[in-house]
Scaffold this active site. Structure first.
Site, mmCIF file in Angstrom:
data_model
loop_
_atom_site.group_PDB
_atom_site.id
_atom_site.type_symbol
_atom_site.label_atom_id
_atom_site.label_comp_id
_atom_site.label_asym_id
_atom_site.label_seq_id
_atom_site.Cartn_x
_atom_site.Cartn_y
_atom_site.Cartn_z
ATOM 1 C CG HIS A 5 -1.744 1.264 1.300
ATOM 2 N ND1 HIS A 5 -2.937 1.386 0.617
ATOM 3 C CD2 HIS A 5 -1.550 2.456 1.923
ATOM 4 C CE1 HIS A 5 -3.438 2.594 0.836
ATOM 5 N NE2 HIS A 5 -2.617 3.260 1.625
ATOM 6 C CG ASP B 234 -11.901 3.766 5.634
ATOM 7 O OD1 ASP B 234 -11.358 4.558 6.420
ATOM 8 O OD2 ASP B 234 -11.670 3.762 4.406
ATOM 9 N NE ARG C 245 -9.773 10.691 8.520
ATOM 10 C CZ ARG C 245 -8.856 9.865 8.032
ATOM 11 N NH1 ARG C 245 -9.187 8.617 7.721
ATOM 12 N NH2 ARG C 245 -7.620 10.259 7.838
ATOM 13 C CB SER D 221 -8.324 5.124 7.090
ATOM 14 O OG SER D 221 -8.790 5.097 5.766
ATOM 15 C CE LYS E 121 -9.099 2.010 3.312
ATOM 16 N NZ LYS E 121 -9.207 3.270 2.556
#
Lengths: 442, 442
Positions: free
Chosen positions: B84, B163, B170, B185, B189
């Site tokens: 990620h 989320d 947010r 967050s 995931k």
């Protein structure tokens, strides 16, 4: 420069002072819906945690005041002075003070809110009187101010609509306890009334919103400073709110106690606070120049019956039954009462009466609102037969519960028993007036 | 104990650590609607300003992960490792890395989000390939992971619904920049994907979310610590994101550059980051035990064409036109291009290329989303003809804009001209890899 709501939020989040333009965009956005509730609540939390400068709080108060109609009263020639209390249990001072200072030469254009939680609202108390209307038309309101120099009405929806929205939001988002937000909420509404000056009763203690003297002093200083910036001379009296004020809690009961006060039979603690605030109003309004002169005028208005007759005229002008002044029977009362007796087997003294618990118990009985849509029962309440410092003999009752339902009685009683502390030593009872915060220092 | 939302908000407002139960009530309340948006945003702001302990962030991540479906992939025998990135401009690493590490023995079950703002999304890039589907069914997804050891799909709505709601909130309430919120967050995931371990590309610099190395390091350490608590070995590579990564920005252009990389013709900066992350994945997955071994395996997968064929197979399995690997003509392209030439009258060097402005300019051209409902134009983008440190002769172009509308071109060009800085001295170009934060330290 027009900013997105999240940009304004980010500035306060990062600890910057918001500009006048940013504050105005926030307030107008709240009213128009451009600022969504979830954006307003994020900004409110950032304000609570990062604070606001005096300039920012001033801008916020101005912008909120200008978010709706601002009352102008050019036809009123008397000094227009109002009083606001941060709220306490048994606080019926407005009902006594308005006819009292009107009798001494002021005009009192009082617009009040409804009570919520453990503190009762002035409008709810007045509405215990059969027929009493708090929703006068603008024309009725002005005519009454011109003739009687006093009126007590609810705030119409077009006055400070920004506060209406923000207050509801603060209540459910943990953002009530912020001095800049409290200041702007109180003052925007009072300044929209068209007053010349203002006296504030800032309470501290168990039954008040501010628990400590230091917090209350900080709030009082901020309120006085912001009012001074707005050109409205304002003083604050810091008062203690540890035991309930006076002997009565509950709407009919508080009307009775208020009328007793106007007849010169008021309890000393309640009259001490009422006189202190009233004297300050007379001085700020320019009617009297000294404390001594003010006190003489106030006592004379009570002794002569002028203040009492002022109250009768107010009640009748607003559609209420004026005979209430002579006969309390027209007020809704409960049939049932229950006395609270503690199990002391020798003489003891009342050491403390937890005002917060008394307020909560009255609310449970139906005297106050748990939520904005609760229905008030004007008949119920609590009568204090003893106040802090008084002696209690074995089997002597300390308080009397005026109730309707047995289940509500039991819930209220359980709370009250825990709220009363006795002591074998006579406690020292001090003045309720802690200090005076004057606009002259700001 | 069941609390009201405002009580939980008040605890965080007052600087307390929330209990596991409070965190769970918040997350389940967000999903059920018991926590209203305006209450969630107030709590998010309180978390941003008052922080969260490692325990709280861990609880929040767990609770968010459990707010929806958790993918389990017991049928996959290969080590399941994902990557990620916190997002940067020109960051097409996923397109290269997934077929590359799959060719070396890993399984890459990659679920990605859409791009928003100046950083592009992996799914948007892949969808530039005609026919490419990112919404595989669960059965298709599992079958493809079993046969090709890689899949790149969008997150379905039933994964971490908390989320989905909180991120949208947010974004519009100034509460994005909070390490506990970013951590929970990202990790909720990724951990719901059913992976064994994770490699993170935490970027810092002008084009990244975290501007400074210190902030990025703090985020990386927090991400690695929380992952370790959750039993998923995770490493983070800290990388610089000051100029765009590689030469291409825009969806078709980035697919072309990715395929070039898989053909061994990738730009050095892009390959440096790709190799660093891929090597870490092979080591975490237990395929290789040393950096040197991992690099040898990766280079061999490129040189042999195995990684390229893996990409072709991925494209075809997901409904795309596999001939894209041999012929870029099938990709949507613009007819018009405009070269950017600065007015240097002697040889100069590129000192900086502001990645953020390049990302914003690409977004203006239509390559990215200004809001979640924007439509992407895969054909447009920006090609960097020069990178930082390279010499620029008079009249030599530095970048090429691939555009559709003249008005968009002009807006993008105005931004780009300001985003390029030239210098008479050749600047020193340093490695993009700043550090490696390993799970072994947590």
């Amino acid at each position: 420069m027009k900013l997105m709501p999240q940009e304004i939020i980010a500035h306060k989040r990062d600890g910057l002072a918001l500009s006048q333009s940013e504050v105005e965009q926030f307030v107008s956005g709240v009213v128009s819906g451009h600022f969504k509730d979830y954006q307003s609540s994020a900004l409110l939390m950032a304000i609570l945690l990062n604070g606001m400068t005096s300039d920012e709080t001033g801008c916020l108060t101005e912008a909120m005041m200008r978010s709706g109609r601002i009352v102008e009263l050019p036809e009123i020639t008397r000094p227009k002075v109002d009083k606001h209390s941060t709220g306490g249990v048994g606080d019926k001072v407005s009902l006594i003070l308005a006819p009292l200072v009107a009798a001494c030469g002021l005009c009192v254009p009082m617009m009040s809110g409804r009570g919520l939680g453990h503190t009762g609202g002035t409008l709810d108390k007045l509405e215990a009187i059969p027929g009493f209307r708090t929703n006068l038309t603008d024309a009725e309101y002005r005519a009454q101010l011109a003739s009687l120099h006093q009126a007590m009405i609810g705030q119409s929806a077009d006055i400070v609509p920004a506060d209406r929205k923000l207050y509801a939001l603060r209540d459910v988002t943990g953002t009530v306890e912020s001095i800049p937000l409290i200041c702007s909420s109180i003052l925007s509404k009072k300044m929209a009334e068209g007053i010349d000056s203002l006296v504030l009763d800032v309470k501290c203690g168990i039954g008040a919103f501010m628990k400590t003297e230091a917090e209350a002093r900080q709030l009082a200083e901020s309120l006085v400073a912001i009012s001074a910036r707005m050109g409205k001379p304002t003083s604050a009296i810091l008062t203690r709110m540890d035991e309930p004020l006076g002997h009565m809690i509950g709407n009919s009961l508080e009307v009775i106690e208020s009328i007793d006060c106007l007849k010169g039979k008021g309890p000393s603690d309640l009259m001490e606070v009422t006189y202190a605030l009233s004297a300050e109003m007379l001085i700020l309004g320019g009617i009297e120049s000294t404390q001594e002169g003010a006190m003489t005028a106030l006592k004379s208005a009570i002794d002569s019956g002028k203040a009492l007759e002022g109250f009768r005229a107010l009640v009748e002008a607003q559609g209420g039954d004026g005979t209430v002044v002579d006969n309390y029977k027209c007020l809704p009362r409960t049939e049932k009462t229950k006395d609270i007796v503690l199990n002391n087997d020798s003489q003891m003294y009342v050491e403390s009466l937890d005002a917060r618990s008394f307020g909560d118990a009255a609310c449970i009985l139906g005297a106050g609102r748990a939520s904005t849509d609760s229905i008030i029962d004007p008949s119920v309440g609590i009568e204090l037969l003893k106040k802090v410092g008084q002696a209690v003999q074995p089997n002597e009752a300390i308080a009397r519960i005026h109730y309707q339902g047995i289940d509500l009685l039991e819930a209220a009683e359980a709370r009250l028993v825990k709220a009363i502390k006795l002591s074998s030593k006579k406690p020292i009872v001090s003045s309720l007036i802690i200090d005076r915060i004057s606009h002259e220092n700001y």
